[in-house]
Design a protein around this motif. Structure first.
Motif, PDB file in Angstrom:
ATOM      1  N   GLU A   1       1.197  -1.286  -0.158  1.00 48.83           N
ATOM      2  CA  GLU A   1      -0.174  -0.175  -0.011  1.00 48.83           C
ATOM      3  C   GLU A   1       1.306   1.204   0.018  1.00 48.83           C
ATOM      4  O   GLU A   1       1.415   1.274   0.862  1.00 48.83           O
ATOM      5  N   ILE A   2       0.634   2.209  -1.238  1.00 44.86           N
ATOM      6  CA  ILE A   2       1.696   3.208  -1.273  1.00 44.86           C
ATOM      7  C   ILE A   2       0.572   4.243  -0.648  1.00 44.86           C
ATOM      8  O   ILE A   2      -0.285   4.536  -1.332  1.00 44.86           O
ATOM      9  N   LYS A   3       1.831   5.090   0.052  1.00 41.20           N
ATOM     10  CA  LYS A   3       1.272   6.589   0.645  1.00 41.20           C
ATOM     11  C   LYS A   3       1.802   8.292  -0.144  1.00 41.20           C
ATOM     12  O   LYS A   3       3.492   7.295   0.474  1.00 41.20           O
ATOM     13  N   SER A   4       1.608   8.522  -0.340  1.00 42.26           N
ATOM     14  CA  SER A   4       2.616   9.792  -0.643  1.00 42.26           C
ATOM     15  C   SER A   4       1.995  11.146   0.017  1.00 42.26           C
ATOM     16  O   SER A   4       1.167  11.149   0.817  1.00 42.26           O
ATOM     17  N   THR A   5       3.451  11.198   0.760  1.00 49.32           N
ATOM     18  CA  THR A   5       3.194  12.598   1.406  1.00 49.32           C
ATOM     19  C   THR A   5       4.076  13.985   0.864  1.00 49.32           C
ATOM     20  O   THR A   5       5.329  13.816   0.116  1.00 49.32           O
ATOM     21  N   ALA A   6       3.006  14.619   1.569  1.00 47.17           N
ATOM     22  CA  ALA A   6       3.997  16.337   0.913  1.00 47.17           C
ATOM     23  C   ALA A   6       4.852  16.245   2.301  1.00 47.17           C
ATOM     24  O   ALA A   6       5.529  17.958   3.018  1.00 47.17           O
ATOM     25  N   GLY A   7       4.453  16.253   3.599  1.00 48.33           N
ATOM     26  CA  GLY A   7       5.413  16.273   4.769  1.00 48.33           C
ATOM     27  C   GLY A   7       6.958  15.318   4.796  1.00 48.33           C
ATOM     28  O   GLY A   7       7.432  14.765   4.153  1.00 48.33           O
ATOM     29  N   THR A   8       7.458  15.930   6.147  1.00 49.96           N
ATOM     30  CA  THR A   8       9.125  14.693   6.339  1.00 49.96           C
ATOM     31  C   THR A   8       8.393  13.221   6.709  1.00 49.96           C
ATOM     32  O   THR A   8       7.458  13.129   7.728  1.00 49.96           O
ATOM     33  N   LEU A   9       9.176  12.722   6.382  1.00 47.38           N
ATOM     34  CA  LEU A   9       8.912  10.975   6.479  1.00 47.38           C
ATOM     35  C   LEU A   9       9.456  10.861   8.316  1.00 47.38           C
ATOM     36  O   LEU A   9       9.057   9.480   8.566  1.00 47.38           O
ATOM     37  N   GLU A  10      10.754  11.750   8.679  1.00 43.42           N
ATOM     38  CA  GLU A  10      10.628  11.761  10.287  1.00 43.42           C
ATOM     39  C   GLU A  10       9.662  11.269  10.969  1.00 43.42           C
ATOM     40  O   GLU A  10       9.747  10.979  11.799  1.00 43.42           O
ATOM     41  N   GLU A  11       8.459  11.742  10.810  1.00 47.92           N
ATOM     42  CA  GLU A  11       7.198  12.064  11.577  1.00 47.92           C
ATOM     43  C   GLU A  11       5.706  11.180  11.375  1.00 47.92           C
ATOM     44  O   GLU A  11       5.133  11.087  12.456  1.00 47.92           O
ATOM     45  N   ILE A  12       6.597  10.137  10.436  1.00 48.84           N
ATOM     46  CA  ILE A  12       5.199   8.904  10.003  1.00 48.84           C
ATOM     47  C   ILE A  12       6.316   7.863  11.075  1.00 48.84           C
ATOM     48  O   ILE A  12       7.643   7.451  10.706  1.00 48.84           O
ATOM     49  N   GLN A  13       5.851   7.232  11.713  1.00 52.24           N
ATOM     50  CA  GLN A  13       6.680   6.189  12.678  1.00 52.24           C
ATOM     51  C   GLN A  13       5.548   4.671  12.188  1.00 52.24           C
ATOM     52  O   GLN A  13       4.565   5.023  11.955  1.00 52.24           O
TER      53      GLN A  13
ATOM     54  N   GLN B   1       7.831  10.892   0.122  1.00 56.98           N
ATOM     55  CA  GLN B   1       8.018  12.018   0.140  1.00 56.98           C
ATOM     56  C   GLN B   1       7.651  12.665  -1.236  1.00 56.98           C
ATOM     57  O   GLN B   1       9.343  12.321  -1.639  1.00 56.98           O
ATOM     58  N   ILE B   2       6.699  13.494  -1.805  1.00 58.96           N
ATOM     59  CA  ILE B   2       6.695  13.502  -2.978  1.00 58.96           C
ATOM     60  C   ILE B   2       7.933  14.433  -3.730  1.00 58.96           C
ATOM     61  O   ILE B   2       8.020  14.452  -4.973  1.00 58.96           O
ATOM     62  N   ARG B   3       8.854  15.286  -2.910  1.00 58.73           N
ATOM     63  CA  ARG B   3       9.656  15.992  -3.566  1.00 58.73           C
ATOM     64  C   ARG B   3      11.157  16.147  -3.791  1.00 58.73           C
ATOM     65  O   ARG B   3      11.537  15.644  -4.509  1.00 58.73           O
ATOM     66  N   SER B   4      11.539  14.817  -2.354  1.00 57.44           N
ATOM     67  CA  SER B   4      12.280  14.290  -2.042  1.00 57.44           C
ATOM     68  C   SER B   4      12.962  12.612  -2.678  1.00 57.44           C
ATOM     69  O   SER B   4      13.694  12.268  -3.488  1.00 57.44           O
ATOM     70  N   GLN B   5      11.490  12.622  -3.253  1.00 59.22           N
ATOM     71  CA  GLN B   5      11.167  10.921  -3.511  1.00 59.22           C
ATOM     72  C   GLN B   5      11.882   9.974  -2.487  1.00 59.22           C
ATOM     73  O   GLN B   5      11.776   9.113  -2.834  1.00 59.22           O
ATOM     74  N   GLU B   6      12.392  10.320  -0.781  1.00 60.17           N
ATOM     75  CA  GLU B   6      12.439   9.311   0.024  1.00 60.17           C
ATOM     76  C   GLU B   6      11.133   8.362  -0.179  1.00 60.17           C
ATOM     77  O   GLU B   6      10.641   8.677   0.292  1.00 60.17           O
ATOM     78  N   ILE B   7      11.948   7.165   0.190  1.00 62.89           N
ATOM     79  CA  ILE B   7      10.839   6.365   0.674  1.00 62.89           C
ATOM     80  C   ILE B   7      11.243   5.561   2.672  1.00 62.89           C
ATOM     81  O   ILE B   7      12.944   5.422   2.322  1.00 62.89           O
ATOM     82  N   LYS B   8      10.049   5.010   3.418  1.00 66.40           N
ATOM     83  CA  LYS B   8       9.947   4.484   4.004  1.00 66.40           C
ATOM     84  C   LYS B   8       9.164   3.405   4.203  1.00 66.40           C
ATOM     85  O   LYS B   8       7.936   3.408   3.310  1.00 66.40           O
TER      86      LYS B   8
END
Length: 762
Positions: free
Chosen positions: A87-99, A134-141
């Motif tokens: 299940e893929i979720k994109s966010t404009a926020g930072t991934l650090e906030e997502i646990q 993360q939609i801008r940096s394309q960082e993945i968690k």
């Protein structure tokens, strides 16, 4: 007997696993286009055996209910040791906030897909994966959980049992609603002339899934004539939902009253009225502040109980009802009304909830749209409103203020705001000495700089530190996000202009022609009915509101007899340069009118200063007369007091002075002796302005009459609306006076209703 309920995975789990927070109106979000690109980026990394966008179905029995659930999982990874539901979720926020446990609803969605897949392929165990990008940096968690078939079945049954009370309530209501519709009769003893024709056209358009542009005269009963056939179509299963869209609060009241008439005749349906957040918010006196709100904190823990209570005991969910239940359950009244709207049969709301990309009801499912009708009341207002909704503005000073406020507090926000501010400085320098520049493209690099600013602002806003600095940042953040949304819509129908005033730079992406975007916004709905007494000329409104060749048009003549309305013309010039010279003639006209017929009168003038000048002169000449004057920014109470004076009997006639195109020139209903004379001064042309001239040039370039599109048609619409306040029922009579020599010119004369054209020249 079991009842089968078809439902998609997402609304099912979102109801049961509501989660999130409402913090100072801020929510992390990304555009649909950005989200799609982010999903595709992840899916391109899949192996040859892996699948994407996999459609799944399953049935879950739950007592007397059978839930037929369906959905499309983002990814099915089969290249490893066992199946993985992704299940893929994109966010404009930072991934650090997502646990791992930040969003239980995301796990619920993935686990439901896993259950559905496991029913077809009973391997055990099965892995579910949440992939955040993360939609801008394309960082993945990513996070993973492995579950057995038994665990998945227990989970799915638990979801079904939690949803069942709501489903049973909706099912019972639908049965009662449809039965009440089958027995429902038209709520009035007789049909007004042309009313059956309008209702038939609305019913046929809904049945065929077409759009209808209806010009129907004042007094025909347009509200009931559009609602009644729509409700009948709902009872037959053609529609699931009706959206009654308005531009003004007073027309929302008309829709509520029409539904009350139908309810008195036995109709039972859920109707909710959406009120703007700034009007319905309880405010600091009840515990709602920018730092924290007792109605927002824990909202998702209480909302399901509040919705069940509301739907079980109420049908007409107007603003007072919403507020009462919001206080009872301690929930935010605005968010509560939105959640109620997703369950309602009829939603009465402003245009922006459907058409505005910044405000629209984003959780509405596509299958709901396909079985919904849009009833667009006073559709002539949608042209200017759409231009505003699809335009965006920024000011240099906003970013300079944030830059100064965050220099010590947050270096990242400070630097991002400074970079945007510097870009505005460059824009001012390249303009040279020109106070205003216009172009057909967007400023280079600005989108990228605003994206970087938004990326820095979001973590700071999510921190909840508050204070004046956060208020500045929040305002700037929303402006930047609004600009970025509109910049993605930018095409040949837009221009960009900048205005320089000292150190300030004002930048606007200006939508000249909203027709394409309106057409796109409404295309997934089953039908759209756009109606007004003043869709004149009809070809202009079809053009500006996005009509296609196959869309229907309807024009209904006035149902009133010629002897109900006396029309007079005073052919003097009301052009700005001639106003002082024609002032005496207008005052003589008003004096003669009120002496000949001492009745309630409304005088409409084209601007506030002109209105104030004529009112002052008239009051000085006739201190014995009762007069009223429209004020700037009148509150709801002040508006009601103004109209209430016309509704009161005794005390002698009233002469009210109002602005053409203002709050009293449309949507108000003063029947009988409450209003017997109307004077319309001028042809309503908007003032010559930079923006209107841009519109004029644009349509000239397309081979159309740009002056008519920018000035004449919008102006004459104000005249028609103001004059339309007079004859509101079959028994009304009155005098309409048009004041301007241009009404004799063919260009303006042909835009008057037929019953106005045989005027008596004074």
């Amino acid at each position: 007997m079991s009842h089968r309920i078809e439902i998609s995975v997402r609304p099912l789990v979102e109801y049961v696993f509501r989660s999130g927070s409402i913090v100072s109106g801020f929510r992390t979000s990304s555009s649909l286009t950005e989200g799609t690109r982010a999903h595709q980026l992840i899916q391109r990394s899949y192996g040859e055996q892996d699948q994407k966008e996999v459609h799944l179905t399953a049935e879950i029995p739950c007592g007397d209910l059978i839930f037929a659930i369906e959905g499309r999982c983002d990814g099915l990874i089969l290249s490893g040791d066992g199946p993985v539901i992704d299940e893929i979720k994109s966010t404009a926020g930072t991934l650090e906030e997502i646990q791992e446990d930040t969003y239980p609803v995301h796990w619920a969605q993935a686990q439901m897909y896993a259950y559905m897949y496991n029913r077809l392929h009973p391997e055990t165990p099965i892995t579910v994966q949440l992939t955040y990008i993360q939609i801008r940096s394309q960082e993945i968690k990513t996070f993973r959980r492995t579950l057995t078939a038994a665990e998945l079945e227990d989970f799915a049954l638990g979801v079904a049992e939690s949803y069942a009370p709501y489903a049973r309530l909706r099912l019972q209501h639908a049965q009662q609603r449809d039965e009440s519709i089958r027995q429902l009769s038209f709520p009035f003893p007789d049909y007004r002339q042309g009313q059956r024709r309008l209702m038939g056209a609305v019913y046929r358009s809904i049945g065929e899934g077409q759009r209808l542009f209806a010009r129907a005269p004042t007094g025909i009963g347009k509200t009931i004539s559009t609602l009644f056939p729509s409700i009948k179509a709902m009872g037959e299963g053609t529609l699931q939902r009706i959206f009654y869209l308005t531009a003004k609060t007073i027309t929302r009241t008309a829709a509520e009253e029409a539904l009350e008439h139908l309810a008195a005749g036995g109709l039972r349906l859920h109707a909710v009225t959406l009120t703007a957040k700034d009007k319905i918010c309880f405010g600091a006196e009840e515990g709602c502040t920018s730092e924290g709100c007792v109605f927002s904190e824990g909202y998702y823990d209480r909302i399901n109980g509040a919705i069940l209570d509301l739907l079980e005991h109420e049908t007409s969910m107007t603003r007072p009802v919403i507020e009462a239940y919001a206080r009872k359950h301690r929930v935010c009244p605005f968010e509560f009304s939105l959640d109620a709207a997703y369950a309602a049969d009829v939603v009465i709301c402003d245009y922006n909830y459907i058409f505005d990309p910044k405000v629209s009801l984003k959780r509405m499912q596509e299958d709901t749209k396909k079985s919904s009708v849009l009833l667009v009341d006073e559709g002539h207002n949608l042209v200017d409103r759409a231009r505003s909704m699809y335009s965006a503005e920024l000011r240099k000073s906003m970013f300079l203020d944030v830059q100064r406020a965050f220099k010590e507090r947050n270096p990242g926000v400070y630097q991002a705001a400074k970079t945007v501010n510097n870009r505005f400085i460059v824009l001012r320098k390249v303009s040279g000495e020109e106070p205003r520049v216009v172009g057909s493209s967007q400023p280079e690099m600005l989108d990228e700089l605003l994206e970087a600013f938004v990326q820095q602002a979001e973590p700071e806003l999510m921190s909840g530190r508050g204070g004046e600095e956060s208020e500045l940042l929040l305002e700037c953040y929303f402006a930047a996000q609004g600009y970025l949304r509109i910049s993605r819509l930018y095409d040949e129908r837009y221009v960009t202009y900048a205005e320089m005033d000292g150190s300030e730079v004002f930048l606007k992406l200006f939508c000249l022609d909203p027709s394409h975007l309106l057409r796109q916004a409404g295309k997934n709905f089953r039908s759209t009915i756009i109606f007004s007494a003043t869709l004149t000329p009809l070809m202009y409104y079809r053009d500006m509101l996005g009509a296609e060749e196959e869309d229907y048009s309807l024009s209904i003549p006035s149902p009133f007899s010629a002897d109900q309305l006396e029309v007079k013309l005073l052919p003097v010039s009301t052009r700005y340069k001639d106003r002082e010279r024609s002032k005496g003639a207008i005052l003589s006209l008003l004096t003669g009118l009120v002496k000949e017929k001492p009745v309630n009168t409304l005088v409409f003038l084209p601007s506030y200063p002109y209105m104030q000048e004529i009112h002052a002169a008239f009051s000085a000449a006739h201190p014995e007369m009762r007069t009223l004057l429209q004020g700037h920014g009148m509150s709801e109470g002040e508006r009601e007091a103004f109209l209430g004076a016309f509704r009161q009997s005794g005390g002698g006639p009233i002469v009210g002075f109002a602005v053409m195109g203002g709050i009293f020139s449309e949507g108000i209903d003063l029947k009988g002796e409450r209003l017997s004379s109307v004077v319309v001064v001028g042809v309503g042309l908007p003032q010559l302005s930079f923006e209107n001239d841009i519109i004029r040039t644009y349509f000239d370039r397309l081979g159309k009459n740009g002056y008519d599109y920018a000035y004449v048609y919008p102006g004459m619409n104000k005249v028609l609306q103001a004059g339309g306040r007079l004859i509101r029922s079959e028994s009304d009579t009155g005098t309409l006076v048009l004041v301007d020599d241009r009404f004799q010119n063919r260009q303006y004369h042909q835009l008057l209703p037929e019953e106005w054209r045989s005027y008596k020249r004074l």
